[in-house]
Design a protein around this motif. Sequence first.
Motif, PDB file in Angstrom:
ATOM      1  N   LYS A 241     -40.837  15.870 -26.181  1.00  0.00           N
ATOM      2  CA  LYS A 241     -41.954  16.153 -25.284  1.00  0.00           C
ATOM      3  C   LYS A 241     -41.502  16.726 -23.943  1.00  0.00           C
ATOM      4  O   LYS A 241     -42.330  17.205 -23.176  1.00  0.00           O
ATOM      5  N   GLY A 242     -40.203  16.636 -23.656  1.00  0.00           N
ATOM      6  CA  GLY A 242     -39.695  17.151 -22.392  1.00  0.00           C
ATOM      7  C   GLY A 242     -40.058  16.265 -21.212  1.00  0.00           C
ATOM      8  O   GLY A 242     -40.323  16.759 -20.112  1.00  0.00           O
ATOM      9  N   VAL A 243     -40.106  14.956 -21.427  1.00  0.00           N
ATOM     10  CA  VAL A 243     -40.499  14.009 -20.395  1.00  0.00           C
ATOM     11  C   VAL A 243     -39.374  12.988 -20.251  1.00  0.00           C
ATOM     12  O   VAL A 243     -38.719  12.615 -21.223  1.00  0.00           O
ATOM     13  N   SER A 244     -39.160  12.520 -19.027  1.00  0.00           N
ATOM     14  CA  SER A 244     -38.156  11.473 -18.827  1.00  0.00           C
ATOM     15  C   SER A 244     -38.713  10.145 -19.338  1.00  0.00           C
ATOM     16  O   SER A 244     -39.930   9.938 -19.374  1.00  0.00           O
ATOM     17  N   PRO A 245     -37.841   9.207 -19.722  1.00  0.00           N
ATOM     18  CA  PRO A 245     -38.309   7.907 -20.222  1.00  0.00           C
ATOM     19  C   PRO A 245     -39.179   7.154 -19.208  1.00  0.00           C
ATOM     20  O   PRO A 245     -40.157   6.516 -19.588  1.00  0.00           O
ATOM     21  N   SER A 246     -38.864   7.246 -17.923  1.00  0.00           N
ATOM     22  CA  SER A 246     -39.681   6.542 -16.931  1.00  0.00           C
ATOM     23  C   SER A 246     -41.082   7.151 -16.850  1.00  0.00           C
ATOM     24  O   SER A 246     -42.082   6.436 -16.727  1.00  0.00           O
ATOM     25  N   GLN A 247     -41.182   8.482 -16.929  1.00  0.00           N
ATOM     26  CA  GLN A 247     -42.499   9.127 -16.924  1.00  0.00           C
ATOM     27  C   GLN A 247     -43.296   8.757 -18.183  1.00  0.00           C
ATOM     28  O   GLN A 247     -44.507   8.560 -18.129  1.00  0.00           O
ATOM     29  N   PHE A 248     -42.569   8.658 -19.306  1.00  0.00           N
ATOM     30  CA  PHE A 248     -43.233   8.285 -20.554  1.00  0.00           C
ATOM     31  C   PHE A 248     -43.818   6.871 -20.465  1.00  0.00           C
ATOM     32  O   PHE A 248     -44.953   6.628 -20.867  1.00  0.00           O
ATOM     33  N   ILE A 249     -43.052   5.929 -19.902  1.00  0.00           N
ATOM     34  CA  ILE A 249     -43.521   4.548 -19.745  1.00  0.00           C
ATOM     35  C   ILE A 249     -44.715   4.508 -18.792  1.00  0.00           C
ATOM     36  O   ILE A 249     -45.705   3.809 -19.038  1.00  0.00           O
TER      37      ILE A 249
END
Length: 163
Positions: free
Chosen positions: A22-30
Motif C-alpha cells: 500500500k506504500g504506507v508506513s506501519p505507524s500510519q497503517f495502525i
Amino acid sequence: MRITIDIPPDIEEKLLKKCEEKGVSPSQFILALLEWYFLKRYQAKPLEISELVAYAKKIGSERMKNCKYSDGKFCMLESLDDVFEERTPEPLNIYKCLFCPNYVDRRREKRRESLKVDENMINVAKLAARFVVELYGDKLGYRPKLKVEEDEVEKVRKLIEDW
C-alpha cells in the motif's frame, strides 16, 4: 500519546508486506486502523437508531390503520375527550398510536367472527375428551377425578346424531 503494540512475528511479517504493498508506513497503517475502528463504531449507532425509527413508523402506521377506534385521521376516544374538554381534536400521530393503551385491532374481531363455533360442537368435544381420558387415562398414567356416566354417553350419541 504513544502506544506500544507487541505483535507476534508471523503477523508482523504479513503486516509489513501489506504496508509495503500500500506504500504506507506501519505507524500510519495502525493510525488508519484505529480511525476506521472508532469511526465504524460511532457510525453503527445511528444506523441502529434509524432502523428502530423506521420499524416504529411501520408499526405505528399499521396500528393507525387497523385500530378499532381510528378512522385513519382521528382517534375517536381522544376526540371524545377533546369534545368534553372543549378543545379541537388533534389528528392522529404514528407515535401516539404506537404507544396507545386503548389500541384494539379490528382484524382480530373479524377473525373471531369467522371462527365462531357451534355450542353443540363444543359440548361434543368436551364429552368426547372426558370419555377418552376415562378410557385411556390409565395407560397414560392419568387418573381422572370424575367418571363419565352412562347418561352422558347417551347425550354424546344424541348430539352426534342431531348434528
